[in-house]
Design a protein around this motif. Structure first.
Motif, short mmCIF file in Angstrom:
data_model
loop_
_atom_site.label_atom_id
_atom_site.label_comp_id
_atom_site.label_asym_id
_atom_site.label_seq_id
_atom_site.Cartn_x
_atom_site.Cartn_y
_atom_site.Cartn_z
N LEU A 172 1.40 48.24 51.92
CA LEU A 172 1.05 47.36 50.80
C LEU A 172 2.20 46.41 50.47
N LEU A 173 3.40 46.95 50.43
CA LEU A 173 4.56 46.13 50.09
C LEU A 173 4.89 45.15 51.21
N ALA A 175 2.77 43.80 53.26
CA ALA A 175 1.79 42.72 53.18
C ALA A 175 2.18 41.72 52.10
N GLY A 176 2.67 42.23 50.97
CA GLY A 176 3.12 41.34 49.90
C GLY A 176 4.34 40.53 50.30
N VAL A 207 6.74 40.96 44.71
CA VAL A 207 5.79 42.03 45.09
C VAL A 207 5.47 42.94 43.91
N GLU A 210 1.88 44.15 44.04
CA GLU A 210 1.68 45.20 45.04
C GLU A 210 2.29 46.52 44.58
N THR A 213 -0.16 48.06 42.18
CA THR A 213 -1.30 48.61 42.93
C THR A 213 -0.93 49.92 43.61
N ALA A 214 0.24 49.94 44.24
CA ALA A 214 0.70 51.16 44.92
C ALA A 214 0.87 52.30 43.93
N GLU A 287 3.15 39.81 36.19
CA GLU A 287 2.56 38.74 36.97
C GLU A 287 2.44 37.48 36.12
#
Length: 290
Positions: A172-173, A175-176, A207, A210, A213-214, A287
């Motif tokens: 996930l990280l 990808a970010g 990130v 992300e 989300t994680a 964000e």
């Protein structure tokens, strides 16, 4: 005009009916059962909030909640730290065969948890791989029955969770990080920033979504852990590894206390919801600030 406004809801209706049938209805029924003293069959007695009041003084339940919170460290905090470091190194190093490495790292996520639990049960056994390695490197005095030791049983289960979740968090990280413009790093280098400064000034702020989300995914996994505990320790030794999900099963099917089990399930649902709403709100606020 009315039909036009209702059209989007009509498309959503089938999905909502499935959601209501398999999630909302069982949740409401569990809430109803939690208000009764019921063994699962025969007559029941309405006790109101009595089951919830009893939980507040139930040492086994409180221990289960504490164990679940400790597992968050292994399932969420440690994978996040290690995942951040691995993702940053992989992105910066441009490792060859990265696609294959991603598949290998993510592999624990696609293996059935029961299979994972059985494998790690063998690793942790007194004659398992872990003790054999300790003997091989001259650390035999540290060998033990890991899952049968009240001190090490919960950390042993937690390390399995760490192994399971680290790959997911790292991907996930990563990808970010891959969507961060290289221009930002080049500008930072021109200003004399080193790798550490780049990480804290560019990578980490970019990130945060992300990360949130994680954390949500891994915290949910930590709080609803059942398969791993059931197969490896069954909540033992004693109550050293009991967790809320296992308590629901134990009270409903072993102790025949369906009302109490339902109360535990409702409390666990609320706990999962509150923690993850809190984490999600933090991620959204950061964000927005960006």
């Amino acid at each position: 005009m009315i039909r036009g406004r209702a059209t989007p809801y009509l498309y959503l209706l089938p999905a909502f009916l499935v959601y209501a049938a398999f999630l909302l209805y069982p949740l409401l029924r569990s809430g109803q059962f939690s208000l009764y003293d019921w063994p699962g069959f025969g007559p029941s007695e309405f006790v109101g909030l009595g089951n919830y009041a009893a939980l507040m003084g139930d040492r086994r339940f409180l221990a289960a909640i504490l164990h679940a919170l400790i597992l968050i460290i292994f399932y969420s905090v440690l994978p996040l730290v290690v995942g951040l470091v691995l993702a940053a190194v992989l992105r910066r190093g441009r490792v060859r065969g990265l696609g294959f490495f991603r598949v290998v790292i993510f592999m624990p996520q696609v293996i059935a948890l029961v299979v994972v639990a059985v494998a790690w049960y063998q690793i942790y056994s007194p004659r398992g791989l872990l003790n054999a390695v300790l003997e091989l490197v001259g650390l035999g005095e540290f060998a033990r029955g890991w899952l049968g030791d009240p001190t090490f049983a919960l950390p042993a289960v937690g390390m399995v969770g760490f192994w399971l979740q680290t790959g997911l968090v790292m991907l996930l990280l990563l990808a970010g990080m891959n969507r961060i413009s290289n221009d930002l790093y080049e500008a930072a280098r021109l200003d004399g920033a080193g790798p550490v400064r780049e990480f804290f000034s560019i990578t980490l702020p970019s990130v945060r979504g992300e990360i949130a989300t994680a954390l949500v995914l891994t915290i949910i996994a930590a709080l609803k852990t059942f398969d791993l505990v059931y197969v490896t320790t069954s909540g033992g030794p004693g109550t050293a590894t009991t967790v809320p999900s296992y308590e629901v099963y134990n009270r409903a099917f072993n102790l025949k206390q369906v009302g109490s089990a339902s109360a535990v399930a409702i409390v666990l649902t609320i706990l999962v919801f509150v923690i993850n709403v809190f984490v999600s709100r933090i991620g959204e606020e950061k964000e927005v600030r960006r």
